[in-house]
Write an enzyme that holds these catalytic residues in place. Structure first.
Site, PDB file in Angstrom:
ATOM      1  N   GLY A 171       0.789  -1.226   0.000  1.00 43.35           N
ATOM      2  CA  GLY A 171       0.000   0.000   0.000  1.00 43.35           C
ATOM      3  C   GLY A 171       0.819   1.273   0.000  1.00 43.35           C
ATOM      4  N   THR A 199       1.447   2.104  -3.981  1.00 38.95           N
ATOM      5  CA  THR A 199       0.388   2.216  -4.987  1.00 38.95           C
ATOM      6  C   THR A 199       0.336   3.609  -5.607  1.00 38.95           C
ATOM      7  OG1 THR A 199      -1.187   2.643  -3.188  1.00 38.95           O
ATOM      8  CG2 THR A 199      -1.067   0.396  -4.022  1.00 38.95           C
ATOM      9  N   PRO A 237       0.797  -1.648  -8.554  1.00 35.03           N
ATOM     10  CA  PRO A 237      -0.424  -2.207  -7.967  1.00 35.03           C
ATOM     11  C   PRO A 237      -0.127  -3.024  -6.718  1.00 35.03           C
ATOM     12  CG  PRO A 237       0.229  -3.481  -9.899  1.00 35.03           C
ATOM     13  CD  PRO A 237       1.133  -2.277  -9.843  1.00 35.03           C
ATOM     14  N   ASP A 238      -1.099  -3.038  -5.789  1.00 32.01           N
ATOM     15  CA  ASP A 238      -0.967  -3.964  -4.667  1.00 32.01           C
ATOM     16  C   ASP A 238      -1.400  -5.351  -5.137  1.00 32.01           C
ATOM     17  OD1 ASP A 238      -3.720  -3.961  -4.771  1.00 32.01           O
ATOM     18  OD2 ASP A 238      -4.009  -2.922  -2.881  1.00 32.01           O
ATOM     19  N   ASP A 290      10.003  -3.791  -4.618  1.00 34.38           N
ATOM     20  CA  ASP A 290      10.196  -2.780  -5.655  1.00 34.38           C
ATOM     21  C   ASP A 290      11.452  -1.927  -5.462  1.00 34.38           C
ATOM     22  OD1 ASP A 290       9.447  -0.901  -3.618  1.00 34.38           O
ATOM     23  OD2 ASP A 290       7.338  -1.169  -4.154  1.00 34.38           O
ATOM     24  N   CYS A 345      21.524 -17.802  -9.313  1.00 32.02           N
ATOM     25  CA  CYS A 345      21.198 -19.033 -10.026  1.00 32.02           C
ATOM     26  C   CYS A 345      20.384 -19.917  -9.083  1.00 32.02           C
ATOM     27  CB  CYS A 345      22.482 -19.741 -10.453  1.00 32.02           C
ATOM     28  SG  CYS A 345      22.214 -21.375 -11.174  1.00 32.02           S
ATOM     29  N   CYS A 365      25.268 -24.294  -7.651  1.00 30.05           N
ATOM     30  CA  CYS A 365      25.932 -23.149  -8.294  1.00 30.05           C
ATOM     31  C   CYS A 365      25.734 -21.868  -7.474  1.00 30.05           C
ATOM     32  CB  CYS A 365      25.396 -22.977  -9.708  1.00 30.05           C
ATOM     33  SG  CYS A 365      26.088 -21.563 -10.594  1.00 30.05           S
ATOM     34  N   CYS A 422      21.978 -18.847 -16.224  1.00 29.20           N
ATOM     35  CA  CYS A 422      23.280 -18.708 -15.584  1.00 29.20           C
ATOM     36  C   CYS A 422      24.417 -18.889 -16.589  1.00 29.20           C
ATOM     37  CB  CYS A 422      23.403 -19.732 -14.460  1.00 29.20           C
ATOM     38  SG  CYS A 422      24.962 -19.663 -13.571  1.00 29.20           S
TER      39      CYS A 422
END
Length: 360
Positions: free
Chosen positions: A47, A50, A55-56, A131, A156, A161, A182
């Site tokens: 929230g 937004t 978008p949530d 984000d 990876c 790895c 990878c």
């Protein structure tokens, strides 16, 4: 009941002591200004982003899960399930291209958390978001617990790895429509976000054990408090919820004896929880105004957004210059080729004329 309340209060470290003068935003502001509130923890969810255009997850019409039909998923959450990802990585990377970090600016709420840091009040920010906008706003690794991981690094998926890749490498792959593989073992490479079926970062648990016993105020913003174990981070201090609706209600059974981590805004026993029902940005501006910080916060948002816009314009100019340079280089190469062909044609013509002369 009194015996059980005292027993659990001692066991869980819940004092029941009323710290806030009143259960309002004004009461929270007064507490922050009192000098007794020195360690603030922020818990944030989708929230707070937004208003940046991200978008949530759960809003009925605009949420992420409501708009995933185009990816032909068996069910919306599959896009974040590790087993599904390993078999069908394409939907996730198509979504990542739409929501990739760097395309959005931090919100007023992000900068309010940064302001808490600048004032020396922020103990830590626990974020459910992937984000990276907290980092863009100026929070650093030590300030931040990215409970559900981040796009900031990638690894990876092979346990044998686990080669690490940075943000720029992943961005190049995603925007070139390549499924990231990878370089070392050719397995999939996944951003370090926590999918369903994966463990939360170890640092989440170690920091939680250190931070919450020292917390003087918990500010919860933009989260439904439905996802565990994040939702369990509720502490035993005064708590402010800034959200579009009330969330994190107490367990009814434990509520009888006034214990348990759930929020209690309205009962006769309520003593530490405040709900401010608004957008996260509006709530932060209202609290900043009560604290006398509003002008400083608005100036910070304006200044930092201008920096981001300026940087984006500079990058766009550099990209345009680079593209123009390549085009000019291509023209020059083409011109050289045409000139070479013309010279070759003249030479061939000269040879032909010489041959005619010899015949004559």
């Amino acid at each position: 009941v009194d015996f059980l309340r005292n027993l659990f209060s001692k066991t869980l470290g819940i004092s029941g002591e009323k710290v806030l003068d009143e259960l309002t935003l004004e009461g929270v502001a007064s507490y922050i200004q009192s000098g007794k509130c020195k360690n603030i923890i922020c818990m944030v969810g989708a929230g707070i982003s937004t208003s940046a255009g991200i978008p949530d997850f759960r809003s009925p019409d605009t949420g992420l899960y409501a708009n995933l039909q185009k990816y032909n998923l068996p069910y919306p959450e599959a896009i974040f399930q590790i087993d599904y990802f390993k078999k069908h990585p394409e939907p996730f990377f198509a979504l990542a291209r739409e929501l990739y970090p760097g395309q959005f600016k931090p919100t007023v709420c992000h900068y309010f958390i940064k302001l808490l840091k600048d004032k020396g009040l922020l103990k830590r920010c626990y974020s459910q978001n992937i984000d990276t906008l907290e980092r863009v706003a100026g929070l650093e690794g030590e300030d931040l617990i990215e409970a559900h991981g981040t796009f900031y690094t990638s690894h990876c998926v092979s346990f044998m790895c686990r080669k690490e890749y940075d943000l720029d490498w992943m961005k190049e792959k995603i925007f070139s429509d390549d499924i990231p593989k990878c370089d070392k073992c050719s397995n999939l490479v996944k951003p370090d976000i926590v999918f369903f079926g994966e463990n939360l970062p170890k640092r989440f648990f170690t920091s939680m054990a250190m931070d919450f016993p020292r917390c003087d105020l918990l500010i919860i913003m933009g989260t439904s408090l439905q996802v565990q174990p994040f939702a369990a981070l509720v502490g035993s201090c005064p708590r402010l919820l800034i959200n579009l609706e009330k969330a994190g209600g107490a367990d009814p059974l434990l509520g009888i004896i006034s214990i348990g981590g759930g929020m209690d805004f309205d009962s006769a026993k309520a003593y530490r929880d405040v709900a401010h029902i608004s957008t996260c940005d509006d709530g932060c501006l209202a609290l900043a105004e009560l604290l006398g910080w509003k002008a400083e916060l608005e100036e910070m948002v304006k200044r930092e957004h201008e920096k981001i816009n300026s940087k984006a314009e500079e990058e766009q100019t550099n990209q345009s210059s680079g593209a123009a340079g390549k085009a000019e280089s291509g023209k020059a190469e083409s011109g050289k080729a045409e000139s070479g062909m013309a010279e070759s044609g003249m030479a061939e013509s000269g040879k032909a004329e010489s041959g005619k002369a010899e015949v004559e």
